[in-house]
Design a protein around this motif. Sequence first.
Motif, PDB file in Angstrom:
ATOM      1  N   TRP A  82       0.844  -1.184   0.000  1.00 45.92           N
ATOM      2  CA  TRP A  82       0.000   0.000   0.000  1.00 45.92           C
ATOM      3  C   TRP A  82       0.881   1.236   0.000  1.00 45.92           C
ATOM      4  O   TRP A  82       1.840   1.335   0.782  1.00 45.92           O
ATOM      5  N   VAL A  83       0.588   2.185  -0.883  1.00 45.62           N
ATOM      6  CA  VAL A  83       1.325   3.440  -0.984  1.00 45.62           C
ATOM      7  C   VAL A  83       0.380   4.554  -0.560  1.00 45.62           C
ATOM      8  O   VAL A  83      -0.716   4.698  -1.107  1.00 45.62           O
ATOM      9  N   ASP A  84       0.820   5.344   0.411  1.00 45.87           N
ATOM     10  CA  ASP A  84      -0.025   6.394   0.975  1.00 45.87           C
ATOM     11  C   ASP A  84      -0.089   7.632   0.094  1.00 45.87           C
ATOM     12  O   ASP A  84      -1.099   8.308   0.035  1.00 45.87           O
ATOM     13  N   SER A  85       0.958   7.939  -0.611  1.00 41.44           N
ATOM     14  CA  SER A  85       1.048   9.190  -1.360  1.00 41.44           C
ATOM     15  C   SER A  85       0.412   9.061  -2.747  1.00 41.44           C
ATOM     16  O   SER A  85       0.640   8.081  -3.454  1.00 41.44           O
ATOM     17  N   ASP A  86      -0.341  10.078  -3.144  1.00 43.23           N
ATOM     18  CA  ASP A  86      -0.928  10.063  -4.489  1.00 43.23           C
ATOM     19  C   ASP A  86       0.085  10.502  -5.546  1.00 43.23           C
ATOM     20  O   ASP A  86      -0.199  10.478  -6.730  1.00 43.23           O
ATOM     21  N   LYS A  87       1.267  10.876  -5.114  1.00 40.69           N
ATOM     22  CA  LYS A  87       2.306  11.283  -6.047  1.00 40.69           C
ATOM     23  C   LYS A  87       3.178  10.108  -6.485  1.00 40.69           C
ATOM     24  O   LYS A  87       3.866  10.189  -7.482  1.00 40.69           O
ATOM     25  N   ALA A  88       3.136   9.029  -5.748  1.00 38.66           N
ATOM     26  CA  ALA A  88       3.943   7.857  -6.083  1.00 38.66           C
ATOM     27  C   ALA A  88       3.253   7.038  -7.166  1.00 38.66           C
ATOM     28  O   ALA A  88       2.028   6.999  -7.264  1.00 38.66           O
ATOM     29  N   ASP A  89       4.054   6.378  -7.995  1.00 40.84           N
ATOM     30  CA  ASP A  89       3.506   5.492  -9.023  1.00 40.84           C
ATOM     31  C   ASP A  89       2.981   4.221  -8.371  1.00 40.84           C
ATOM     32  O   ASP A  89       3.623   3.648  -7.488  1.00 40.84           O
ATOM     33  N   VAL A  90       1.818   3.806  -8.814  1.00 37.89           N
ATOM     34  CA  VAL A  90       1.227   2.565  -8.333  1.00 37.89           C
ATOM     35  C   VAL A  90       0.781   1.739  -9.536  1.00 37.89           C
ATOM     36  O   VAL A  90       0.563   2.261 -10.627  1.00 37.89           O
ATOM     37  N   ASP A  91       0.626   0.438  -9.306  1.00 36.61           N
ATOM     38  CA  ASP A  91       0.197  -0.471 -10.368  1.00 36.61           C
ATOM     39  C   ASP A  91      -1.321  -0.553 -10.479  1.00 36.61           C
ATOM     40  O   ASP A  91      -1.851  -0.882 -11.533  1.00 36.61           O
ATOM     41  N   PHE A  92      -2.009  -0.288  -9.366  1.00 37.35           N
ATOM     42  CA  PHE A  92      -3.470  -0.312  -9.397  1.00 37.35           C
ATOM     43  C   PHE A  92      -4.048   0.505  -8.252  1.00 37.35           C
ATOM     44  O   PHE A  92      -3.372   0.807  -7.279  1.00 37.35           O
TER      45      PHE A  92
END
Length: 189
Positions: A82-92
């Motif tokens: 889980w990535v908290d930041s909306d600036k980080a790249d995520v896969d889904f």
Amino acid sequence: MSVIRKLSGSIMVLLTVILAGCASQSVDWDYDTERSLTGMKAYRWIEPTQESQKLGYHFEALMDQRVHNAVDGVLAARGFQWVDSDKADVDFLVNYIASQKTRREERQVTTSFGYGFSPWGLGVSTDSRVQEYEEGSLIIDIIDPETRQVVWRGRSVGRIQEGLSPEQRTARINEAVVNILEGFPRPKK
């Protein structure tokens, strides 16, 4: 830790008791067959928008927390981060929707049976009984972060059971989420 929520006014009752037990639970999955879901690692929850809030999505803090914790726990156990930041790249991206509707069930019940000693003595009496009940649905969507299109959806539907403790509510949500995510990224054949 927000998410677009489509929750009825009685969401506390809805999700906390969404499934009265495994026997009454129905789970299904749907997904984009053209899209590969392998190799995904990082995700984040979708943030609600002004548009979604205008459409009547409501927030219920305890239920939201239970669903988030359950989904995050299952995904973490499977190696997703889980990535908290909306600036980080995520896969889904992850989203959930809950709904509730009243259903009717009609049953034919034999109430008596008798026979006699003449040709007119045999008889059966039946009644038709209609019962209304509440059915809850929990949907978990996996969304492509670039196109914002749903690429995987899992859904659990079951009768709502009232009067559960907070611990029982959490257990019901955990059970529903585990069963829904059983089919992610693809259901086992």
